[in-house]
Design an enzyme around this catalytic site. Structure first.
Site, PDB file in Angstrom:
ATOM      1  CE  LYS A  37       5.817   2.145   5.847  1.00 36.79           C
ATOM      2  NZ  LYS A  37       4.548   2.186   5.076  1.00 36.79           N
TER       3      LYS A  37
ATOM      4  CD  GLU B 174      -0.183  -1.860   8.989  1.00 37.81           C
ATOM      5  OE1 GLU B 174       0.383  -1.493  10.043  1.00 37.81           O
ATOM      6  OE2 GLU B 174       0.327  -1.789   7.876  1.00 37.81           O
TER       7      GLU B 174
ATOM      8  CG  HIS C 174       7.463  -3.753   8.902  1.00 39.69           C
ATOM      9  ND1 HIS C 174       6.897  -4.991   8.984  1.00 39.69           N
ATOM     10  CD2 HIS C 174       6.440  -2.875   9.138  1.00 39.69           C
ATOM     11  CE1 HIS C 174       5.613  -4.880   9.245  1.00 39.69           C
ATOM     12  NE2 HIS C 174       5.311  -3.617   9.356  1.00 39.69           N
TER      13      HIS C 174
ATOM     14  CG  HIS D 233      -0.780  -5.400   4.377  1.00 37.59           C
ATOM     15  ND1 HIS D 233      -0.349  -4.596   5.406  1.00 37.59           N
ATOM     16  CD2 HIS D 233      -0.253  -4.866   3.250  1.00 37.59           C
ATOM     17  CE1 HIS D 233       0.398  -3.620   4.923  1.00 37.59           C
ATOM     18  NE2 HIS D 233       0.469  -3.760   3.609  1.00 37.59           N
TER      19      HIS D 233
ATOM     20  CB  SER E 172      -0.940  -0.017   1.206  1.00 34.42           C
ATOM     21  OG  SER E 172      -0.273   0.272   2.392  1.00 34.42           O
TER      22      SER E 172
ATOM     23  CD  GLU F 256       0.932   3.986   9.818  1.00 36.03           C
ATOM     24  OE1 GLU F 256       1.119   3.348  10.877  1.00 36.03           O
ATOM     25  OE2 GLU F 256       1.442   3.646   8.740  1.00 36.03           O
TER      26      GLU F 256
ATOM     27  CE  LYS G 269       2.690  -0.009  10.829  1.00 38.47           C
ATOM     28  NZ  LYS G 269       2.096   0.862   9.827  1.00 38.47           N
TER      29      LYS G 269
ATOM     30  CG  ASP H  56      -1.458   2.101   8.577  1.00 42.54           C
ATOM     31  OD1 ASP H  56      -2.117   3.074   8.142  1.00 42.54           O
ATOM     32  OD2 ASP H  56      -0.464   1.626   7.979  1.00 42.54           O
TER      33      ASP H  56
ATOM     34  CG  ASP I 151       2.999   5.044   5.894  1.00 49.05           C
ATOM     35  OD1 ASP I 151       4.051   5.341   5.312  1.00 49.05           O
ATOM     36  OD2 ASP I 151       2.508   3.889   5.828  1.00 49.05           O
TER      37      ASP I 151
ATOM     38  CD  GLU J 293       2.633  -5.137   7.692  1.00 50.44           C
ATOM     39  OE1 GLU J 293       2.205  -4.762   8.812  1.00 50.44           O
ATOM     40  OE2 GLU J 293       3.038  -4.345   6.831  1.00 50.44           O
TER      41      GLU J 293
HETATM   42  P1  PGA Z   1       3.146  -1.245   2.987  1.00 50.04           P
HETATM   43  O1  PGA Z   1       2.245  -1.063   4.271  1.00 50.04           O
HETATM   44  O2  PGA Z   1       4.517  -1.647   3.392  1.00 50.04           O
HETATM   45  O3  PGA Z   1       2.402  -2.306   2.226  1.00 50.04           O
HETATM   46  O4  PGA Z   1       3.133   0.091   2.278  1.00 50.04           O
HETATM   47  C1  PGA Z   1       2.728  -0.627   5.487  1.00 50.04           C
HETATM   48  C2  PGA Z   1       2.030   0.610   5.949  1.00 50.04           C
HETATM   49  O5  PGA Z   1       1.131   1.136   5.267  1.00 50.04           O
HETATM   50  O6  PGA Z   1       2.371   1.096   7.021  1.00 50.04           O
HETATM   51 ZN    ZN Z   2       0.939   2.849   6.914  1.00 49.46          ZN
END
Ligand code: PGA
Ligand code: ZN
Length: 409
Positions: A337, A168, A365, A159, A44, A286, A388, A245, A312, A210
């Site tokens: 990230k 999440e 991650h 996911h 995502s 998030e 995370k 999230d 994010d 995840e």
């Molecule tokens: P992604 O999801 O690694 O698939 O982008 C993680 C997130 O959105 O925090």
């Molecule tokens: Zn996110």
């Protein structure tokens, strides 16, 4: 002059990530040491993230091969950094960015650049005889501290195959040590497994990308209700918080949000968050709104100062996007990230900017991960608010938690 810190070689290869998709593993060597970094990949992803270079050759790995990115590392990038001092992170990263020459790393790929960037830092730490976090905290002049663990125990959205819009559902233990956090998470997982199997079906104990359970809940509030019950049963109320999230860009369509079978406007979703915050022990939300909706974030943040509103997809570890979020008063937390921006120096710049503005950093991650544990060292060295890294199962997630456990015990 050549020294033990001069880069003598850069190699790269294709490996498969936790979803079985190709990614890069890059090694940077000096005469004294070497460092290897394996690059993660999101599902995502934010539209403003730096470019992830993929081959598009449908005959190999459904077009997801990274042979061209590997070739870019072996030729263009290797030539640029050979002979350079591996400790000069900023200069190295500037060379990588210049070699690419585009604003979002579209030519050589952020995945290629990040491989060289972090592998260099790892080689530098090794050549100095320091741990990765020791090297980073010395460089950053930060006070290392264990981050809170943001563990994604229920997976949905992009996911998993589920009915839930929110991506999440995390537990965040407030315990002092990493070991206590892992012990508490283990208890929660066992009780959660029992409760979701009973409430839905035995198939609710299957894992998503995840490592969290994929449950047959119909409403976005249900996982929060179940997790709150689990915390009550285990007498963990006040000791463990919950986090969401939403990854709201993934269910935003034609100006509205598809949630619980309804088409919700910004205001409706804002009200829903208000109700969830009132009812459940949430520490953070998030990406509550679409990645272009700085104002939606700001409205949530203004109305609920007690929780963290985290960017994010909104901020994509990009200094310009963070500035915009600050101007709008959108957030008080940010996901970090490294592969969203493509070099370690730029990642650290965003972390420092955030820290100076009192925005909490949560190092993260990606849903497609490798067994690399660099982000654990990064979160610890910086004294980040959180780390995370998914549920505490599946090897690629545990690599991070185990590393943090080792560092702190
Ligand atoms: P992604 O999801 O690694 O698939 O982008 C993680 C997130 O959105 O925090
Ligand atoms: Zn996110």
């Amino acid at each position: 002059m050549k020294s033990r810190f001069s880069i003598t070689g850069v190699s790269a290869e294709e490996i498969l990530d936790s979803r079985g998709n190709p990614t890069l593993s890059v090694t940077v060597s000096t005469d004294a040491a070497s460092g290897t970094f394996s690059v993660p990949s999101g599902a995502s992803t934010g539209i403003h993230e730096a470019w992830e270079k993929r081959d598009g050759d449908q005959k190999r790995f459904r077009g997801l091969g990274v042979k061209k990115a590997v070739a870019g590392v072996r030729t263009v990038l290797a030539r640029k950094v050979k002979g350079k001092d591996v400790r000069q992170q900023k200069e190295l990263d500037a060379l990588l960015c210049a070699a690419d020459g585009t604003p979002n790393k579209r030519r050589l790929g952020a995945n290629a650049l990040l491989g060289v960037s972090i592998a260099s830092a790892k080689a530098a730490a090794a050549a100095e005889g320091l741990s990765m976090h020791g090297y980073l905290s010395r460089m950053l002049k930060t006070k290392p501290q264990a981050p809170r663990l943001f563990m994604n125990v229920i997976n949905a959205g992009k996911h998993a195959s589920s009915y839930l819009a929110f991506q999440e559902y995390m537990i965040v233990s407030l315990t002092d040590t990493v070991e206590e956090g892992l012990i508490v998470a283990d208890k929660i997982r066992a009780e959660l497994r029992a409760q979701v199997k009973k409430r839905y079906s035995p198939f609710s104990a299957n894992y998503g990308d995840e490592g969290g359970f994929v449950i047959q809940a119909r409403k976005v509030a249900e996982p929060l209700e179940i997790l709150t019950n689990v915390l009550a049963k285990l007498h963990l109320k006040g000791k463990v918080m919950l986090a969401i999230d939403s990854a709201a860009s993934s269910f935003y369509r034609n100006g509205k949000y598809d949630v619980d079978g309804k088409r919700m406007a910004q205001n409706d979703l804002l009200k829903l968050y208000g109700a969830l915050i009132k009812k459940y022990p949430l520490i953070s939300i998030e990406d509550p709104f679409d990645e272009e909706d700085f104002e939606g974030f700001a409205r949530l943040h203004a109305a609920h100062r007690g929780i963290k509103v985290i960017g994010d997809d909104l901020t994509v570890t990009n200094p310009g996007r963070l500035e915009q979020a600050l101007e709008h008063g959108s957030i008080n937390g940010i996901i970090i990230k490294p592969n969203q921006i493509g070099t370690l120096s730029e990642t650290l710049e965003v972390m420092k900017l955030a820290d100076a503005a009192r925005i909490a950093c949560v190092v993260s991650h990606r849903s497609g991960e490798t067994n690399d544990d660099f982000i654990a060292d990064l979160a610890y060295a910086f004294g980040a608010f959180g780390l995370k890294a998914g549920a505490p199962n599946r090897g690629e997630r545990l690599a991070k938690y185990n590393r943090l456990w080792r560092i702190t015990s």
